[in-house]
Design a protein around this motif. Structure first.
Motif, PDB file in Angstrom:
ATOM      1  N   ILE A 639       8.902  36.304   1.563  1.00 39.37           N
ATOM      2  CA  ILE A 639       8.263  35.401   2.660  1.00 39.37           C
ATOM      3  C   ILE A 639       8.776  34.170   1.648  1.00 39.37           C
ATOM      4  CG2 ILE A 639       6.951  34.253   4.385  1.00 39.37           C
ATOM      5  CD1 ILE A 639       5.931  37.435   3.991  1.00 39.37           C
ATOM      6  N   ALA A 640       9.777  32.758   2.206  1.00 37.08           N
ATOM      7  CA  ALA A 640       9.576  31.402   1.538  1.00 37.08           C
ATOM      8  C   ALA A 640       8.726  30.984   2.592  1.00 37.08           C
ATOM      9  CB  ALA A 640      11.066  31.248   2.384  1.00 37.08           C
ATOM     10  N   LEU A 641       7.606  30.109   1.882  1.00 36.96           N
ATOM     11  CA  LEU A 641       6.372  29.360   2.306  1.00 36.96           C
ATOM     12  C   LEU A 641       6.833  27.980   1.385  1.00 36.96           C
ATOM     13  CD1 LEU A 641       3.948  28.976   4.329  1.00 36.96           C
ATOM     14  CD2 LEU A 641       2.344  29.695   2.258  1.00 36.96           C
ATOM     15  N   THR A 642       7.124  27.009   2.535  1.00 30.18           N
ATOM     16  CA  THR A 642       7.491  26.002   1.824  1.00 30.18           C
ATOM     17  C   THR A 642       7.298  24.699   2.627  1.00 30.18           C
ATOM     18  OG1 THR A 642       9.262  24.385   1.116  1.00 30.18           O
ATOM     19  CG2 THR A 642      10.245  26.426   2.747  1.00 30.18           C
ATOM     20  N   GLY A 643       7.038  24.008   2.213  1.00 24.74           N
ATOM     21  CA  GLY A 643       6.744  22.247   2.769  1.00 24.74           C
ATOM     22  C   GLY A 643       8.432  21.836   3.925  1.00 24.74           C
ATOM     23  N   TRP A 644       9.039  22.232   3.189  1.00 29.02           N
ATOM     24  CA  TRP A 644      10.642  22.109   3.543  1.00 29.02           C
ATOM     25  C   TRP A 644      10.999  22.847   4.556  1.00 29.02           C
ATOM     26  CZ3 TRP A 644      12.942  18.042   1.314  1.00 29.02           C
ATOM     27  CH2 TRP A 644      12.309  17.744   0.069  1.00 29.02           C
ATOM     28  N   GLY A 645      10.657  22.479   6.353  1.00 30.73           N
ATOM     29  CA  GLY A 645      11.630  22.774   7.306  1.00 30.73           C
ATOM     30  C   GLY A 645      12.129  22.559   8.051  1.00 30.73           C
ATOM     31  N   GLN A 646      13.659  21.885   7.810  1.00 33.10           N
ATOM     32  CA  GLN A 646      14.755  21.925   8.960  1.00 33.10           C
ATOM     33  C   GLN A 646      15.537  22.992   8.579  1.00 33.10           C
ATOM     34  OE1 GLN A 646      15.819  18.208   6.334  1.00 33.10           O
ATOM     35  NE2 GLN A 646      15.814  17.076   8.345  1.00 33.10           N
ATOM     36  N   HIS A 647      16.068  22.881  10.285  1.00 31.73           N
ATOM     37  CA  HIS A 647      17.085  23.982  10.347  1.00 31.73           C
ATOM     38  C   HIS A 647      18.039  23.800   9.240  1.00 31.73           C
ATOM     39  CE1 HIS A 647      19.280  27.142  13.083  1.00 31.73           C
ATOM     40  NE2 HIS A 647      20.337  25.960  12.510  1.00 31.73           N
ATOM     41  N   ARG A 648      18.596  23.536   8.192  1.00 31.03           N
ATOM     42  CA  ARG A 648      19.139  23.997   7.563  1.00 31.03           C
ATOM     43  C   ARG A 648      18.491  24.546   6.272  1.00 31.03           C
ATOM     44  NH1 ARG A 648      19.054  18.209   6.809  1.00 31.03           N
ATOM     45  NH2 ARG A 648      17.629  17.899   5.102  1.00 31.03           N
TER      46      ARG A 648
END
Length: 678
Positions: A639-648
């Protein structure tokens, strides 16, 4: 003969609801008593007619609709100049009556459309027309298209047209000038020198420079031109497509127009290569017999405009990158805060006051997360791509949440908020988004209301509409600003001290529109306060929405014990998430970088690995790729848990091997569901 429509606003029936543009013809549509015409009352119009009229009136391209056997006409503002003195009497009248002088031409085409469904096309058709009290030669390009009603019967003719008369007359004048130029070229030198942009005249199939103005010389570096073939004089312009274009214009006799075309050349022989961008027109010049005898070159150097446009594109890209980075940096501290609230949920004594405080903090954290998401959606607002999580919702719940979120702001300014909110007004909506609508409206009201002022919030059901208003006693809105308050980035249009990002009211309008509603602003001017009114369709069902009883199951009763590895270089985020999962009974280990996490996984295994993306050593993407290439057994869920949340970012995570991408701060209910699902 069809009865003439009545445009008397007193006698006209009230128009049915609908989006009618604030235009001359839009006003005519509302004021006309359609019951006195073959079309009948507007509320009884077929759907196909209403749609066609809406498209017509909202377009800035000349359009009209002819409906029914009488061909009753409705047109838009852009079509008014075509009518001349026939407007406004032509509105709602029979087309054969309005266009009797040219009906022998257009009537046959209308008959082909209405009787046989044959669409027509006319390119620069000459029409001898009498529209301004005298007969004049005109030229039009138009198409007639049939429109079928709901039963498939042709009931309507739709026309889009453009008047070509000015262009044709201009071309006649231009051709006359160019023919004169070939015969008396010596007399045009002064005109050439003072022409806007660069111009040149190329003679014959060899395209020899006959004339060139000062702007042309400046463009090419003051090379000798007159009497020389174009590519002998400008050899470095070869192999850039211009030679082929000139030859095609000469051989085919068709003009060419190019925009922002790159041109590379040496302004000084042996000097550095310069790249310029030019708008360019090649126009064939004909002799008296009609044969192409040369090419007229006209254009302008638009290099600076192109560079400015490119700089704006780069600035827009940098803006998007900045917003993405800002959202990432804001999400990172929110993650441990939300995790900490989850821990407090299970660790604090069963104290109602503490529970209410924690719940309030959870709501505000969730609201802040949504605001960060909205910041990322600025570029998507105009495209209507904001996603809603709609359900049956009591609208007073969203308003109450908004009042709670803005209560402290009102208290600080000692503003009294009066509430007259009817319960049980149900809509099909997204609670958080509607809360955001009213939070923005309340925040604006507080911002622009003086201390000790008043704000009134009301909610009523009026027929099939839920009507909510936010009114204040503040400094009001100038009349010329009312039309602009909902525009994107419209800082200062409401009041001089507005400030902010300038997206609040634009976002309000978009969110309300996504809920199939409308929002409008009213003010009697400076110092008279303002009012914002939101209208939403009520939900058709009378039964309240019930949250399933199984929506939240106590962890100790339903959660499966999992071995979880948390990897994040942000110690607060890693530790708080691990503690929150441990409270729910999971076996949790922590690593603070990708390499250490990989070693821990290979040594001890894990059921689920929650991984940050941006980490030292190896990032989350590389971690996932290495795990998927390894022989670790059993293979964990990643599971990726990150502050980067754009579609790309989500796409890149899935391509790297992650099973799921979550944006910080993680919704622990979602994470809990992942763990329980195995």
């Amino acid at each position: 003969m069809a009865q003439a429509p009545d445009h008397d606003p007193v006698a006209a029936a009230a128009p049915p609801p609908g989006a009618v543009p604030a235009t001359i013809t839009g006003d005519l549509l509302c004021r006309t008593d359609w019951s006195r015409t073959p079309l009948g009352p507007r509320e009884q119009w077929p759907h196909s007619l209403s749609i066609a009229v809406s498209i017509c009136l909202n377009s800035r391209f000349p359009m009209f609709v002819w409906w029914g056997p009488e061909l009753t006409g409705i047109y838009n503002d852009a079509y008014i100049p075509v009518l001349g003195k026939r407007h406004p009497d032509a509105f709602g009248r029979s087309a054969p009556t309005v266009w009797s002088d040219i009906w022998d031409v257009v009537g046959l085409q209308a008959e082909a459309v209405m009787l046989r469904g044959e669409a027509t096309w006319n390119d620069c058709q000459p029409l001898q027309m009498e529209r301004n009290g005298y007969s004049e030669e005109t030229f039009f390009t138009w198409s007639y298209s049939p429109i079928h009603d709901e039963q498939g019967v042709i009931r309507e003719l739709f026309c889009a047209c453009t008047e070509e008369t000015p262009r044709v007359m201009a071309e006649r004048e231009r051709d006359s000038l160019l023919r004169s130029a070939l015969d008396t070229v010596e007399n045009l030198g002064n005109w050439f020198d003072h022409a806007p942009g660069f111009v040149a005249l190329l003679r014959g199939r060899d395209m020899v420079f006959e004339m060139a103005n000062e702007a042309y010389y400046q463009l090419v570096g003051h090379r000798p031109l007159i009497g020389r073939k174009v590519f002998d004089a400008l050899p470095d312009a070869r192999n850039q497509g211009f030679e082929e274009l000139l030859r095609r214009v000469y051989d085919q006799g068709e003009p060419f127009v190019g925009r922002a075309m790159p041109l590379s050349f040496q302004r000084v022989p042996g000097g550095p290569v310069t790249e310029r961008y030019i708008d360019l027109s090649y126009q064939p010049v004909r002799d008296k017999s009609g044969q192409v005898a040369g090419i007229f070159v006209q254009g302008s150097d638009v290099t600076e405009q192109v560079r400015v446009a490119e700089a704006l594109k780069q600035a827009d890209r940098r803006k998007d990158e900045f917003l993405a980075t800002l959202a990432h940096e804001l999400r990172n501290p929110l993650s441990p805060i939300r995790n900490g609230l989850q821990i407090l949920k299970f660790k604090l004594p069963d104290d109602p006051a503490l529970a209410r405080t924690r719940q309030m903090m959870e709501r505000q954290v969730s609201h802040l997360v949504r605001l960060v998401d909205d910041l990322m959606e600025v570029s998507r607002i105009g495209q209507g791509k904001i996603e809603l999580r709609r359900r049956r919702l009591a609208l007073d719940e969203a308003i109450a949440s908004a009042l709670e979120a803005t209560a402290s702001q009102a208290q600080e300014r000692q503003i009294t908020v009066h509430q007259d909110i009817a319960p049980g007004v149900w809509v099909d909506g997204d609670h958080d988004r509607l809360m955001q609508v009213f939070s923005n409206l309340l925040t604006n009201a507080v911002k622009f209301t003086e201390a000790n002022g008043d704000i009134w919030v009301t909610l009523r059901q009026e027929g099939a509409l839920a009507v909510a208003t936010v009114r204040d006693s503040g400094c009001g809105i100038a009349p010329d600003a009312l039309d602009h308050v909902f525009e994107m980035f419209s800082q200062g249009t409401v009041h001089q001290r507005s400030g902010g990002l300038g997206i609040g009211l634009a976002l309000v309008r978009q969110l309300v529109a996504l809920h199939d509603g409308t929002v409008s602003a009213f003010s009697e001017g400076g110092g008279r306060g303002s009012e914002f009114r939101v209208q939403l369709p009520v939900h058709p069902s009378a039964a309240p929405f019930a949250v399933p009883a199984s929506a939240h199951v106590p962890p100790d009763a339903a959660a499966l014990r999992r071995r979880v590895l948390v990897i994040d270089d942000n110690a607060d985020a890693a530790d708080s998430l691990a503690a929150a999962l441990a409270v729910e009974g999971h076996d949790v280990r922590i690593a603070y970088d990708g390499l250490a996490g990989l070693d821990t996984l290979m040594a001890d295994g894990s059921d689920v690995v929650v991984v940050d993306i941006g980490m030292p050593g190896i990032d989350g993407y590389e971690f996932a790729r290495r795990v998927r290439r390894s022989d670790v057994a059993p293979m964990p869920r990643l599971i990726a848990l990150t502050g980067w949340g754009q579609h790309r970012d989500k796409t890149r995570a899935l391509e790297a091997g992650f099973d799921l991408h979550l944006t910080k701060p993680a919704d622990l209910d979602v994470l809990r569901g992942v763990l329980q699902s195995g």
